[in-house]
Design a protein around this motif. Structure first.
Motif, PDB file in Angstrom:
ATOM      1  N   SER A 164     -15.164   3.981   8.478  1.00 19.76           N
ATOM      2  CA  SER A 164     -13.824   4.521   8.711  1.00 19.76           C
ATOM      3  C   SER A 164     -13.918   5.789   9.551  1.00 19.76           C
ATOM      4  O   SER A 164     -14.917   6.501   9.517  1.00 19.76           O
ATOM      5  CB  SER A 164     -13.126   4.822   7.381  1.00 19.76           C
ATOM      6  N   VAL A 165     -12.848   6.064  10.299  1.00 17.57           N
ATOM      7  CA  VAL A 165     -12.859   7.164  11.269  1.00 17.57           C
ATOM      8  C   VAL A 165     -11.567   7.966  11.170  1.00 17.57           C
ATOM      9  O   VAL A 165     -10.485   7.402  10.975  1.00 17.57           O
ATOM     10  CB  VAL A 165     -13.006   6.606  12.706  1.00 17.57           C
ATOM     11  N   ILE A 166     -11.691   9.285  11.302  1.00 16.38           N
ATOM     12  CA  ILE A 166     -10.537  10.184  11.468  1.00 16.38           C
ATOM     13  C   ILE A 166     -10.672  10.826  12.838  1.00 16.38           C
ATOM     14  O   ILE A 166     -11.738  11.322  13.197  1.00 16.38           O
ATOM     15  CB  ILE A 166     -10.496  11.265  10.373  1.00 16.38           C
ATOM     16  N   THR A 167      -9.580  10.829  13.615  1.00 14.87           N
ATOM     17  CA  THR A 167      -9.595  11.396  14.967  1.00 14.87           C
ATOM     18  C   THR A 167      -8.820  12.705  14.996  1.00 14.87           C
ATOM     19  O   THR A 167      -7.690  12.786  14.512  1.00 14.87           O
ATOM     20  CB  THR A 167      -8.996  10.396  15.972  1.00 14.87           C
ATOM     21  N   VAL A 168      -9.461  13.726  15.593  1.00 15.28           N
ATOM     22  CA  VAL A 168      -8.892  15.074  15.684  1.00 15.28           C
ATOM     23  C   VAL A 168      -8.819  15.466  17.156  1.00 15.28           C
ATOM     24  O   VAL A 168      -9.734  15.182  17.925  1.00 15.28           O
ATOM     25  CB  VAL A 168      -9.786  16.084  14.918  1.00 15.28           C
ATOM     26  N   LEU A 169      -7.731  16.095  17.533  1.00 15.95           N
ATOM     27  CA  LEU A 169      -7.574  16.603  18.893  1.00 15.95           C
ATOM     28  C   LEU A 169      -6.805  17.915  18.809  1.00 15.95           C
ATOM     29  O   LEU A 169      -5.701  17.950  18.268  1.00 15.95           O
ATOM     30  CB  LEU A 169      -6.797  15.604  19.765  1.00 15.95           C
ATOM     31  N   GLY A 170      -7.386  18.996  19.332  1.00 14.57           N
ATOM     32  CA  GLY A 170      -6.656  20.253  19.257  1.00 14.57           C
ATOM     33  C   GLY A 170      -7.409  21.433  19.829  1.00 14.57           C
ATOM     34  O   GLY A 170      -8.499  21.314  20.372  1.00 14.57           O
ATOM     35  N   LEU A 209      -2.970  12.231   5.421  1.00 18.43           N
ATOM     36  CA  LEU A 209      -2.133  11.188   4.842  1.00 18.43           C
ATOM     37  C   LEU A 209      -2.562   9.853   5.440  1.00 18.43           C
ATOM     38  O   LEU A 209      -2.704   9.732   6.650  1.00 18.43           O
ATOM     39  CB  LEU A 209      -0.658  11.439   5.155  1.00 18.43           C
ATOM     40  N   HIS A 210      -2.776   8.863   4.595  1.00 16.95           N
ATOM     41  CA  HIS A 210      -3.227   7.546   5.064  1.00 16.95           C
ATOM     42  C   HIS A 210      -2.898   6.501   4.001  1.00 16.95           C
ATOM     43  O   HIS A 210      -2.478   6.815   2.902  1.00 16.95           O
ATOM     44  CB  HIS A 210      -4.736   7.571   5.358  1.00 16.95           C
ATOM     45  N   LEU A 229     -10.164   2.754   6.543  1.00 17.54           N
ATOM     46  CA  LEU A 229      -9.359   3.243   5.422  1.00 17.54           C
ATOM     47  C   LEU A 229      -8.426   4.387   5.828  1.00 17.54           C
ATOM     48  O   LEU A 229      -7.610   4.824   5.022  1.00 17.54           O
ATOM     49  CB  LEU A 229     -10.265   3.695   4.273  1.00 17.54           C
ATOM     50  N   PHE A 230      -8.552   4.849   7.057  1.00 22.24           N
ATOM     51  CA  PHE A 230      -7.683   5.926   7.552  1.00 22.24           C
ATOM     52  C   PHE A 230      -6.701   5.426   8.612  1.00 22.24           C
ATOM     53  O   PHE A 230      -6.255   6.188   9.466  1.00 22.24           O
ATOM     54  CB  PHE A 230      -8.532   7.080   8.096  1.00 22.24           C
ATOM     55  N   ARG A 231      -6.323   4.152   8.550  1.00 17.59           N
ATOM     56  CA  ARG A 231      -5.310   3.633   9.473  1.00 17.59           C
ATOM     57  C   ARG A 231      -4.011   4.414   9.290  1.00 17.59           C
ATOM     58  O   ARG A 231      -3.644   4.766   8.178  1.00 17.59           O
ATOM     59  CB  ARG A 231      -5.019   2.163   9.174  1.00 17.59           C
ATOM     60  N   PHE A 232      -3.330   4.649  10.379  1.00 17.70           N
ATOM     61  CA  PHE A 232      -2.055   5.382  10.385  1.00 17.70           C
ATOM     62  C   PHE A 232      -2.219   6.816   9.878  1.00 17.70           C
ATOM     63  O   PHE A 232      -1.279   7.421   9.384  1.00 17.70           O
ATOM     64  CB  PHE A 232      -0.978   4.673   9.562  1.00 17.70           C
ATOM     65  N   ALA A 233      -3.425   7.376  10.009  1.00 14.77           N
ATOM     66  CA  ALA A 233      -3.696   8.725   9.500  1.00 14.77           C
ATOM     67  C   ALA A 233      -2.929   9.777  10.287  1.00 14.77           C
ATOM     68  O   ALA A 233      -2.730   9.663  11.492  1.00 14.77           O
ATOM     69  CB  ALA A 233      -5.194   9.020   9.571  1.00 14.77           C
ATOM     70  N   LYS A 262       0.834  -1.199   0.000  1.00 12.87           N
ATOM     71  CA  LYS A 262       0.000   0.000   0.000  1.00 12.87           C
ATOM     72  C   LYS A 262       0.869   1.249   0.000  1.00 12.87           C
ATOM     73  O   LYS A 262       1.820   1.349   0.755  1.00 12.87           O
ATOM     74  CB  LYS A 262      -0.918   0.011   1.221  1.00 12.87           C
ATOM     75  N   LYS A 263       0.508   2.190  -0.856  1.00 19.75           N
ATOM     76  CA  LYS A 263       1.223   3.460  -0.889  1.00 19.75           C
ATOM     77  C   LYS A 263       0.438   4.481  -0.094  1.00 19.75           C
ATOM     78  O   LYS A 263      -0.782   4.519  -0.136  1.00 19.75           O
ATOM     79  CB  LYS A 263       1.398   3.924  -2.327  1.00 19.75           C
ATOM     80  N   GLU A 264       1.163   5.319   0.596  1.00 17.41           N
ATOM     81  CA  GLU A 264       0.520   6.380   1.357  1.00 17.41           C
ATOM     82  C   GLU A 264      -0.041   7.409   0.382  1.00 17.41           C
ATOM     83  O   GLU A 264       0.587   7.739  -0.618  1.00 17.41           O
ATOM     84  CB  GLU A 264       1.538   7.018   2.299  1.00 17.41           C
ATOM     85  N   LYS A 265      -1.258   7.889   0.683  1.00  8.20           N
ATOM     86  CA  LYS A 265      -1.863   8.896  -0.183  1.00  8.20           C
ATOM     87  C   LYS A 265      -2.338  10.084   0.645  1.00  8.20           C
ATOM     88  O   LYS A 265      -2.566   9.958   1.842  1.00  8.20           O
ATOM     89  CB  LYS A 265      -3.000   8.291  -0.998  1.00  8.20           C
ATOM     90  N   LEU A 266      -2.481  11.204  -0.005  1.00  8.32           N
ATOM     91  CA  LEU A 266      -2.982  12.422   0.619  1.00  8.32           C
ATOM     92  C   LEU A 266      -4.395  12.653   0.106  1.00  8.32           C
ATOM     93  O   LEU A 266      -4.628  12.727  -1.094  1.00  8.32           O
ATOM     94  CB  LEU A 266      -2.093  13.616   0.267  1.00  8.32           C
ATOM     95  N   SER A 267      -5.357  12.740   1.034  1.00  6.44           N
ATOM     96  CA  SER A 267      -6.755  12.985   0.669  1.00  6.44           C
ATOM     97  C   SER A 267      -7.217  14.314   1.252  1.00  6.44           C
ATOM     98  O   SER A 267      -6.790  14.713   2.337  1.00  6.44           O
ATOM     99  CB  SER A 267      -7.648  11.867   1.224  1.00  6.44           C
ATOM    100  N   HIS A 268      -8.092  14.967   0.509  1.00  4.14           N
ATOM    101  CA  HIS A 268      -8.753  16.189   0.978  1.00  4.14           C
ATOM    102  C   HIS A 268     -10.225  15.852   1.152  1.00  4.14           C
ATOM    103  O   HIS A 268     -10.883  15.401   0.221  1.00  4.14           O
ATOM    104  CB  HIS A 268      -8.571  17.317  -0.033  1.00  4.14           C
ATOM    105  N   ILE A 269     -10.747  16.076   2.350  1.00  6.08           N
ATOM    106  CA  ILE A 269     -12.145  15.781   2.663  1.00  6.08           C
ATOM    107  C   ILE A 269     -12.799  17.090   3.081  1.00  6.08           C
ATOM    108  O   ILE A 269     -12.281  17.807   3.938  1.00  6.08           O
ATOM    109  CB  ILE A 269     -12.244  14.737   3.790  1.00  6.08           C
ATOM    110  N   HIS A 270     -13.927  17.390   2.468  1.00  6.54           N
ATOM    111  CA  HIS A 270     -14.617  18.657   2.726  1.00  6.54           C
ATOM    112  C   HIS A 270     -16.040  18.373   3.192  1.00  6.54           C
ATOM    113  O   HIS A 270     -16.749  17.569   2.582  1.00  6.54           O
ATOM    114  CB  HIS A 270     -14.648  19.492   1.433  1.00  6.54           C
TER     115      HIS A 270
END
Length: 196
Positions: free
Chosen positions: A138-144, A194-195, A163-167, A47-55
């Motif tokens: 799939s889940v993306i986790t944000v903290l800030g 990046l995921h 699908l966002f493992r190692f994000a 698997k190659k790491e890819k950059l995604s933009h989610i809006h």
């Protein structure tokens, strides 16, 4: 008379080779509870790491028939202009457009605490749990930190699952609409992640 060799030595040789291969794949020290792994063991080698933009748009509804926010700790003082000390649990809809009737793509689940005495500033911890298409589950986790009245804010992506493992990455957010009398808000999110 021909001599027949027992099967045992061949099984021993196969076991030895498999053990040796496992030792090669596992790198570094083993402390009994932590070990370094080769990426091939968890299917990451191809698997190659890819950059995604989610809006999307985040709808934080405090009032009305179906609020998506529950205050679990009140502010330290009702006289506080920043509501310092309040903690809210959220289950906010994420939609494609700024209207709540827009297509639902997921939910922001987590909490935010009002942590500033100087300005309205939040500590936010949330999971963007997606329900749409191949990202369903799939889940993306944000903290800030979110200084609410800044035009554009930024928070880090600290992980993910499915699908966002190692994000890793960041989100930029800006307020689309805010009702100062109710506290209801619609916030535009741009997630750069990046995921694999």
């Amino acid at each position: 008379m021909a001599r027949i060799l027992p099967i045992f030595p061949s099984k021993f040789i196969i076991f030895s080779l498999l053990s040796f291969l496992a030792i090669i794949l596992v790198t570094g020290e083993n402390h009994g509870f932590v070990r370094n792994l080769d990426r091939r063991l968890i299917g990451q080698i191809k698997k190659k790491e890819k950059l995604s933009h989610i809006h999307f748009y985040w709808h934080d509804t405090i009032t009305g028939r179906n609020p998506s926010v529950a205050q679990i700790v009140p502010p330290v003082s009702n006289a506080s202009a920043t509501a310092f000390g309040a903690i809210n649990i959220i289950d906010d809809p994420l939609t494609l457009g700024p209207k709540l009737s827009s297509k639902l793509i997921g939910r922001a689940q987590g909490f935010y605490a009002l942590t500033s005495q100087e300005e309205v500033g939040l500590l936010m911890a949330m999971n963007f749990a997606f329900i749409e298409g191949k990202y369903n589950g799939s889940v993306i986790t944000v903290l800030g930190r979110n200084p609410v009245f800044s035009k554009v804010r930024e928070m880090p992506v600290i992980g993910g699952s499915g699908l966002f493992r190692f994000a890793r990455g960041y989100v930029q957010l800006s307020t689309n609409k805010f009702n100062s009398s109710t506290g209801d808000a619609i916030v535009e999110y741009n997630v750069y992640v990046l995921h694999y």
